[in-house]
Every structure is written in C-alpha cells, then in structure tokens.
Write an enzyme that holds these catalytic residues in place. Structure first.
Site, mmCIF file in Angstrom:
data_model
loop_
_atom_site.group_PDB
_atom_site.id
_atom_site.type_symbol
_atom_site.label_atom_id
_atom_site.label_comp_id
_atom_site.label_asym_id
_atom_site.label_seq_id
_atom_site.Cartn_x
_atom_site.Cartn_y
_atom_site.Cartn_z
ATOM 1 N N LYS A 1 0.873 -1.173 0.000
ATOM 2 C CA LYS A 1 0.000 0.000 0.000
ATOM 3 C C LYS A 1 0.913 1.226 0.000
ATOM 4 O O LYS A 1 1.426 1.635 1.035
ATOM 5 C CB LYS A 1 -0.897 0.003 1.245
ATOM 6 C CG LYS A 1 -2.188 0.850 1.114
ATOM 7 C CD LYS A 1 -2.025 2.329 0.971
ATOM 8 C CE LYS A 1 -1.583 3.026 2.225
ATOM 9 N NZ LYS A 1 -1.569 4.543 1.981
ATOM 10 N N GLU B 1 9.335 1.798 11.155
ATOM 11 C CA GLU B 1 10.245 2.941 11.254
ATOM 12 C C GLU B 1 9.371 4.179 11.318
ATOM 13 O O GLU B 1 8.639 4.484 10.366
ATOM 14 C CB GLU B 1 11.199 3.030 10.064
ATOM 15 C CG GLU B 1 12.211 4.159 10.241
ATOM 16 C CD GLU B 1 12.868 4.603 8.950
ATOM 17 O OE1 GLU B 1 13.129 5.810 8.810
ATOM 18 O OE2 GLU B 1 13.121 3.748 8.086
ATOM 19 N N CYS C 1 12.853 11.779 8.196
ATOM 20 C CA CYS C 1 12.629 11.494 9.611
ATOM 21 C C CYS C 1 13.921 11.458 10.406
ATOM 22 O O CYS C 1 13.904 11.629 11.630
ATOM 23 C CB CYS C 1 11.858 10.187 9.775
ATOM 24 S SG CYS C 1 12.489 8.830 8.785
ATOM 25 N N GLU D 1 8.118 16.660 15.577
ATOM 26 C CA GLU D 1 8.740 16.446 14.274
ATOM 27 C C GLU D 1 8.079 17.395 13.277
ATOM 28 O O GLU D 1 6.895 17.261 12.967
ATOM 29 C CB GLU D 1 8.571 14.995 13.833
ATOM 30 C CG GLU D 1 9.275 14.688 12.532
ATOM 31 C CD GLU D 1 9.140 13.233 12.130
ATOM 32 O OE1 GLU D 1 10.127 12.673 11.619
ATOM 33 O OE2 GLU D 1 8.049 12.661 12.313
#
Length: 483
Positions: free
Chosen positions: A177, A252, A286, A386
């Site tokens: 996906k 992750e 990230c 973040e």
C-alpha cells in the site's frame, strides 16, 4: 493515458496490480494527485477499499506455497531481473517524483542514479545462510508468509525498495500500500515488477488511503506481518489493528534527531553541513538532524554560520538546476510547518532567518522559507515535535553532560549525530545516545547497516541482513543429527 511529462507516460493510474495483472478496483473511486508546485491536480488514482485488499491478500496467500519453496539462487535471479528493469525506468521515476512530491528534478535524477537498496539486498542474499546446525539441532530461517507493506511519501520509491527487496529475498509474498500522496512512482515500480517476471501473486499493489486500505491490510487475518514506515501516530494505529491477529509489526517511525557539536570541532564546516542535512528534500526526512546542540559560548558564531548557509539555498522552480529546495508535499504539510514556525516565534525562540509564508518571489505552491531558530529550549514545541520541513533549531548547552541529557530528552530515538575532531571522543558520546543510528562526523551512507529506532521511533530494522530477517521466522528442528 495521461502524459505526465515529456517522455514519461503513466498508464495504470485507475487500476491496482493484483495476481500478476492490472485490475480495475472493486469499489471504484478516484483521488486527485496534486502537484505541490502549482497546488493543482494533474491526474487521479484508483482508491481501493477492503474488498480490493482482500482480493490482493488472497492472491498473495495462493502464491506463497510455491514461492516460499524457491531457492535463494532463484530469488537472486529474480532480484537481478528487477534491477535490470529498474535501470530502464530511472528517468521516468525522476519525472514523477518531481511532479508528485515536488523534488527538484536534478535531485530526483541523482536520487535515482543508484538503486542501492536493491543492490544491497542482492549482496546480502548471495552470502546469507538460511540454516545452520547447533549440535544435533538444525536452526532454519523460513519466510514468515504474506507481508503487508505500507510506505510513506517523503522518499517513496526508496522506501518501497527497502521493503519489497528483502521480502522477495526471504521468500515472502506481499501486498504493497504506497502513499496516496505520492503514488505514481509505485505504479512505475509495479510495471518494473511485471516486466521483470515476478510470479503471479507474489507481488501485489493496492492504492488507497491509510485509514481505509492501510487499516484493512493491518487487520487482515491473511496477512502474517506488517512493515510500516511513517508517522508515530499512524504507526500506533497499524500496531493496534495488527494486534488483533498477533502478527509481527516492524516499524520505522518519527524522529527528532540531535546533532551535538563538541567544542573541538571545525564549526564553519560542522554547522554548514548540519544546516544542509536538515534542508535536504525540503526537510522531509525522519532522520534529519533538526536539533543542533552547540556550546553556549559559541552560540553567536554558530548563528552567523547557520544564517549564511541557509540564505544561500535557492527555493523555487523544481526544473531549474540551480534550485536546492522544492515545495513540501501538500497543503496539510505546509500548514503544519507554518503552525510550528509560528509556535517557535510565540514561545520566544530567536528567528535568525526564514519564517512564515512562502519566499517572496513565489506566489503559489507549497514552498517554505528555509528557517533557522536560535536560543531554542528543549521544552519548546519546535524542539519536541517532528516538523518535517526545512526548519532547524539551535540549542546552546553548558557542558557535555547537559548536551547528552538534552539530546536524549525526547520521545524519539531514530538517529543522532556527533561532530568532533577527536574520533575517540565522538565514540564515547555516541555510546551514551539513545538512538538506532548515530552518525559520527557526517559519514557516507552504509546501506548494509541496520536502520530503525529506539522508543517511539519504531521497533524494527531495515537494510542489510537485519532487514532480511524481519521477514523470516526461526524454526528449530531437534534431533536433526544423530549424536
């Protein structure tokens, strides 16, 4: 057939790839794909639903008994065939990455210059031992089954390779996906898989939204493991859905990486390189070193270097070879970055360059000004969340102990960075940092090294043999040898 750009045509936007063929969705619905440089849709993709996921999982389960029994050599030949087909489609991939995620074309072309994760997995598979004797017991590593793979939009084709290649090498079948935000590269990848001769049902791809297709895949009883890369928030949802069937979950997730500059470093180089690593891909990474810790007595010097570096960066036309930064990927991301920049201002951080809004020469597109804050405290929003945009926070520290404590004072633990002219000193600091990857003095990439996080940055590893082993079960056969 829509022409995306000269020389690159996308044919299968309105279909999924299931059981070796392009198929129409069972629940037809189209989702616009937006060009972040123009804020306008330029094509649409099929959006799947639970029935589409079920069809793909059924195909993957049917293919597993045969594919799981293939030899490592047969799987090596398949990976090499995929690599050869990928080489033929590099320019097409660069074009769609430029259009769907706003990557500067030159950057996208360089990005596609070496499919290093695929090459790395070929090298791992050539040497990997799937069984060994331990006394009279044989230890066997076998494919886990059907893998559900969910990939993000910020490094989309690379993330697809990081999951598909080890799953194939292990002998798993799978359902991918991809991100609905940057989906076209996954279509080209699926065409690569088809042209390479991947057996029917081994690789399947269903486009769609995470809340629908991702949820259906994570919860499906026919899926044996989930591999997810994305936000911590979404990762929690995947883990909760997967828990119903006690499937393995490898993740992750987010990061807020510290970059500790020790007093003995060359500040001119260390600060400039740190700024550039944050700004790469418009800050959408990230593991970006977004918290720069510097000695308090060098703070003013660092501010000047950081400002000068950030102000050399060119934001704009993604087809101009002089451009360093394109837009962030979509309106939601642009608004999030603006909210956090405003939060930094409101909380009293010192804005030394950049700030709110687009660069003045740009009237449309999700472009963000390269932004640097100084005098940041670790309890400020810009140091905790973040941001996923071109925003750097500079935090002064009094001594090394404080720098290490502040670096570890985060819910994340994906990566960390240490800069020092004394490598032994850098190593000692690295040993105290709670992160899955620590970079000493901005080293080059090692694609055989494990990638993954501590704490809320995830619980799995990708790359190298660690990435392969995420897709393997361990079986002990006692009494295999007569003692």
């Amino acid at each position: 057939m829509r022409q995306i750009d000269e020389g690159c045509r996308i044919v299968h936007e309105k279909q999924h790839y299931v059981n070796g063929a392009w198929v129409d969705p069972l629940e037809p619905f189209l989702l616009d794909v937006i060009d972040p440089s123009t804020e306008e849709p330029f094509t649409g993709i099929a959006v799947g639903g639970p029935k589409d996921v079920d069809r793909a999982v059924t195909a993957a389960r049917a293919a597993f008994p045969v594919y799981s029994r293939t030899t490592p050599q047969e799987r090596l030949e398949l990976l090499r065939s995929i690599l050869a087909e990928y080489e033929r489609r590099r320019s097409d991939l660069a074009e769609v990455l430029c259009r769907e995620m706003g990557a500067p074309l030159q950057f996208a072309q360089e990005w596609q210059s070496a499919p290093i994760d695929l090459v790395s997995m070929i090298n791992v598979l050539q040497q990997y031992r799937f069984d060994e004797l331990q006394g009279s017991t044989k230890i066997v590593r076998e494919p886990i089954g059907v893998a559900g793979l969910i990939t993000p939009w910020n490094w989309p084709i690379g993330q697809i390779m990081m999951k598909v290649a080890p799953a194939l090498a292990a002998g798993c079948t799978m359902v991918l996906k991809p991100s609905e935000v940057a989906p076209l590269n996954a279509i080209i990848w699926s065409e690569v898989m088809h042209a390479a001769g991947v057996p029917k049902g081994v690789y399947n791809m269903v486009q769609g939204e995470g809340a629908v297709v991702g949820e259906a895949l994570s919860a499906h009883a026919g899926v044996d493991m989930m591999s997810f890369t994305g936000s911590t928030r979404a990762g929690i949802q995947v883990a909760c859905s997967a828990a119903r069937t006690v499937k393995r979950v490898a993740q992750e997730l987010g990061g807020k990486s510290a970059n500790i500059l020790l007093p003995d470093v060359d500040f001119t180089k260390a600060v400039a390189n740190g700024v550039l690593k944050v700004m790469r891909n418009s800050g959408q990474a990230c593991s970006a070193p977004t918290r720069m810790f510097v000695p308090a007595d060098r703070h003013d010097e660092v501010k000047a270097i950081a400002r000068a570096t950030a102000e050399t960066l060119v934001v704009g036309d993604v087809r101009d070879p002089r451009t360093n930064l394109g837009p962030v990927v979509n309106e939601a991301q642009f608004n999030k970055v603006q909210r956090l920049i405003q939060g930094g201002i409101d909380e009293g951080a010192e804005l030394i360059t950049g700030g709110l809004g687009r660069p003045s020469h740009l009237k449309r597109g999700y472009f963000v000004r390269p932004t640097v804050f100084a005098n940041v405290r670790n309890d400020m929003l810009i140091a905790r969340e973040e941001i996923f945009g071109p925003v750097l926070s500079i935090l002064p520290y009094r001594d090394e102990q404080e720098a290490i404590e502040l670096a570890n004072d985060t819910v994340y633990g994906l990566a960390a960075y240490v800069q020092s002219s004394d490598l032994a000193h850098a190593r000692r600091v690295a040993a105290r940092l709670r992160a899955g990857t620590v970079h000493l003095n901005y080293p080059g990439l090692d694609r055989c090294a494990p990638v993954g996080g501590y704490k809320q940055s995830g619980n799995g590893r990708e790359n190298g043999r660690w990435g392969l082993e995420e897709y393997l079960e361990v079986k002990a056969v006692l009494g295999y040898e007569v003692q």
